[in-house]
Design a protein around this motif. Structure first.
Motif, short mmCIF file in Angstrom:
data_model
loop_
_atom_site.label_atom_id
_atom_site.label_comp_id
_atom_site.label_asym_id
_atom_site.label_seq_id
_atom_site.Cartn_x
_atom_site.Cartn_y
_atom_site.Cartn_z
N PRO A 5 1.13 -0.99 0.43
CA PRO A 5 0.12 -0.24 0.28
C PRO A 5 1.05 1.44 -0.40
CG PRO A 5 0.04 -0.81 2.06
CD PRO A 5 0.67 -1.62 1.80
N SER A 6 0.04 2.42 -0.74
CA SER A 6 1.18 4.21 -0.75
C SER A 6 0.90 4.34 0.59
CB SER A 6 0.28 4.66 -1.87
OG SER A 6 0.47 4.44 -2.39
N TYR A 7 1.87 3.61 2.14
CA TYR A 7 1.47 4.05 2.89
C TYR A 7 3.09 4.11 3.77
CZ TYR A 7 1.99 4.53 8.38
OH TYR A 7 1.73 4.70 9.69
N VAL A 8 3.73 5.15 4.65
CA VAL A 8 5.17 4.83 5.15
C VAL A 8 5.18 6.00 6.20
CG1 VAL A 8 6.35 7.37 3.54
CG2 VAL A 8 7.05 4.89 4.62
N SER A 9 5.72 6.45 7.13
CA SER A 9 5.83 6.61 8.62
C SER A 9 7.82 6.68 8.58
CB SER A 9 5.97 6.05 9.49
OG SER A 9 5.92 4.37 10.04
N GLY A 10 7.85 8.07 9.16
CA GLY A 10 8.70 8.47 9.19
C GLY A 10 9.82 8.01 10.54
N THR A 11 11.00 7.58 10.11
CA THR A 11 11.66 7.19 11.10
C THR A 11 13.08 8.27 11.61
OG1 THR A 11 12.60 5.29 10.20
CG2 THR A 11 11.17 5.00 11.51
N SER A 12 13.52 8.30 12.39
CA SER A 12 14.56 9.30 12.78
C SER A 12 14.98 8.85 13.82
CB SER A 12 14.35 10.26 13.39
OG SER A 12 14.98 11.70 13.13
N ASP A 13 16.45 8.74 14.54
CA ASP A 13 17.43 8.83 16.04
C ASP A 13 17.51 9.78 16.40
OD1 ASP A 13 19.03 10.02 14.22
OD2 ASP A 13 20.28 8.46 13.96
N LYS A 14 16.80 11.23 16.08
CA LYS A 14 16.15 12.17 16.17
C LYS A 14 15.18 12.58 16.91
CE LYS A 14 20.19 14.52 15.04
NZ LYS A 14 21.25 14.01 13.72
N PRO A 15 15.04 12.78 18.45
CA PRO A 15 14.02 12.65 18.32
C PRO A 15 12.77 14.38 18.47
CG PRO A 15 15.38 12.05 20.63
CD PRO A 15 15.51 12.13 19.41
N LEU A 16 12.03 14.12 18.77
CA LEU A 16 11.30 15.09 18.77
C LEU A 16 11.80 16.56 20.06
CD1 LEU A 16 7.85 14.12 17.78
CD2 LEU A 16 9.39 16.17 16.27
N LEU A 17 11.98 17.65 19.72
CA LEU A 17 11.81 18.73 20.58
C LEU A 17 10.68 18.72 21.52
CD1 LEU A 17 13.81 21.36 18.20
CD2 LEU A 17 14.93 19.64 18.99
N GLY A 18 10.91 19.37 22.62
CA GLY A 18 9.73 19.54 23.53
C GLY A 18 10.00 21.01 23.74
#
Length: 549
Positions: A5-18
């Motif tokens: 399916p045309s679905y994807v999620s973006g992974t990252s080794d950097k966390p979101l800023l809080g």
């Protein structure tokens, strides 16, 4: 084998800023205090991070002295200038909601935004490009009861506010700042709808700070970068992808001019040794065609962003080859998503970077769905681009019904853009659902024809629209801008160029050669206006007025 399916999620080794935006700026000041933070080329002024913080804090405390509190709306109506940036960060520090007002607005639109957002305090340029802002504000002010204070940049009220703020209490500002949440609304940006009044996309610290940060991450920004920002601050491209990407990495913001000027932009890059340059495609086209292009040393450029509207492949190639922007990226997004959802990476092949809008951004999800059923389509099939995650706006300001039309129950933002996702997760934007032309039952996507016409050696720019047609329902028309010194293309010449290379139903019937396209202030082509003009030009009023089932 079943297609994914045309679905994807973006992974990252950097966390979101809080952080809140104010706390994030303070962290940059503590780390990069003596480095250049902001250069305003028009006024000849420049600030280090420490000096920038002094200005921001003075404006913040000046606003507090006026009685502005967290949640109050502060409007800004001005072209790009240092005071715009000071106001952006000052409002964030005290939790006031900055309302960006388009510099192209007239009294009718100004009054609507002042009233709809309930703006309490307005920071404005006295005038810009022949528009007397001060007079327009005076005209609408009696009908805007919430508006208590107007501060004209460079005039007594503004200077007075800053002077009072300089004498204010840093401890009091710190106390206000400590009481803010990263999830608080901090910015309202009005999106120009093609029909009716614009809607106020409401964005939080968390929305725009993280989006600016991750845009900068994918551009490889460090404190050594200097970003030339000719795109407007009132739009996400300037204030988020420009300013917040810079300050979250300790980089320098360079303002080449109040409004877009190709020669001034090139001069700013050369003289300030900018490493990054932003623009919508029409800006890069203008810079490449500017007579002074060859006089500027652009060797400092490494990266940059082309976004805001579909990026022609040929233009992208020239930006890489002639401007030296070997790591240039393409971003795709919309105001309602803070704005970026996908971006090409520096290590993507040139082919990927000139022919796609990249892959999903870190910490976001994207999918392509059938607009009718809402089901995710297989990879390789067109559908509507949807995105979900930290970047999706809080909603349209005080318009819950319109918010519900755009964001579904599962918090997916429906963009209205047509896209195709390939097997590797790269996306192509193929047009707007509403831009699609239906000619004799055939779905025609203008973007495909525009890309083809860019390959004609005499064509500088091409925009394809649908116009009413008695036989086919719609017929294709192309507006062309020609390269300097060449003869305008006739409809016959366009047909001859396309024959055998495009399906017959994709070949424009009508050709209109112009010097400029009608544009929004952000450099987007106004296809709605082009259609209106074309109907008049071709005498199709009766057909346009005919009703259809």
């Amino acid at each position: 084998m079943t297609t994914r399916p045309s679905y994807v999620s973006g992974t990252s080794d950097k966390p979101l800023l809080g952080d809140t935006i104010g706390d994030n700026l303070d962290r940059a000041v503590a780390t990069f205090g003596d480095r250049d933070a902001l250069v305003d080329r028009t006024s000849g002024r420049r600030w280090t991070y420490r000096q920038l913080a002094d200005e921001v804090n003075a404006v913040a405390l000046g606003l507090v002295d006026l009685g502005v509190e967290a949640g109050d709306r502060v409007g800004i109506w001005a072209p790009n200038c240092s005071e715009w940036t000071f106001t952006q960060y000052a409002t964030a520090k005290i939790g006031a909601i900055l309302v960006n007002i388009n510099p192209a607005y007239r009294t009718h639109e100004l009054k609507y935004v002042l009233q709809q957002a309930g703006i309490r305090t307005l920071v404005a340029a006295p005038s810009f490009k022949g528009s007397d802002y001060a007079a327009m504000i005076d005209e609408v002010r009696p009908e805007c009861p919430a508006l208590t204070d107007v501060l004209l940049i460079g005039e007594a009220d503004w200077h007075g506010l800053v002077a009072i703020g300089r004498g204010g209490s840093a401890a009091h500002l710190a106390e206000i700042q400590a009481g803010l949440s990263a999830d608080d609304p901090i910015n309202i940006q009005y999106t120009s709808g093609t029909t009716g009044f614009p809607k106020g996309a409401t964005l939080s610290h968390h929305n725009i700070l993280n989006n600016g940060y991750f845009v900068g991450e994918l551009c490889g920004y460090t404190e050594a970068d200097r970003i030339c920002i000719p795109v407007p601050f009132y739009h996400c491209f300037g204030m988020v992808m420009g300013n917040l990407a810079a300050t979250s990495h300790g980089a320098c913001m360079v303002i080449p001019a109040p409004g877009f000027d190709p020669a001034a932009t090139l001069a700013a890059v050369a003289e300030e040794r900018c490493t990054s340059l932003y623009g919508v495609p029409t800006m890069f086209i203008a810079e490449l065609a500017d007579p002074s292009f060859g006089e500027h040393d652009l060797s400092s450029l490494r990266t940059g962003i082309m976004a805001g509207s579909p990026c022609p492949v040929e233009v992208m190639k020239q930006v890489i080859e002639r401007m030296g922007m070997t790591e240039v990226t393409i971003c795709y997004g919309m105001t309602e998503t803070s704005p970026v959802s996908t971006q090409t990476r520096a290590d993507d092949s040139v082919e990927r970077r000139v022919s796609t809008v990249g892959r999903v951004h870190p910490h976001l999800e994207v999918k392509v769905v059938d607009p009718e059923t809402g089901r995710t389509v297989p990879r390789g099939e067109p559908g509507e681009f949807c995105t979900r995650g930290y970047s999706v706006m809080l909603g349209y300001w005080e318009e819950p019904a319109k918010t519900a039309e755009a964001i579904d129950a599962a918090r997916w933002m429906h963009t209205g853009d047509l896209a195709v996702m390939d097997e590797d997760g790269y996306l192509n934007i193929t047009g707007r659902i509403k831009d699609m032309v239906i000619r004799g039952g055939e779905n025609v996507y203008p973007r495909e024809i525009e890309e083809f016409l860019y390959t004609h050696p005499d064509v500088l720019d091409a925009q394809v629209i649908g116009v009413p047609d008695e036989r086919y329902g719609e017929e294709l028309m192309v507006w062309l801008r020609m390269r300097e010194g060449v003869s305008p293309l006739t409809p016959e010449a366009v047909r001859e160029f396309c024959a055998g290379r495009l399906a017959h139903y994709k070949i424009p019937r009508y050709v209109h050669v112009v010097d400029e396209f009608p544009m929004t202030i952000t450099g987007k082509i106004r296809k709605v206006e082009m259609r209106q003009v074309s109907v008049e030009l071709l005498g199709l009023q009766d057909i346009a007025a005919a009703r259809h089932a």
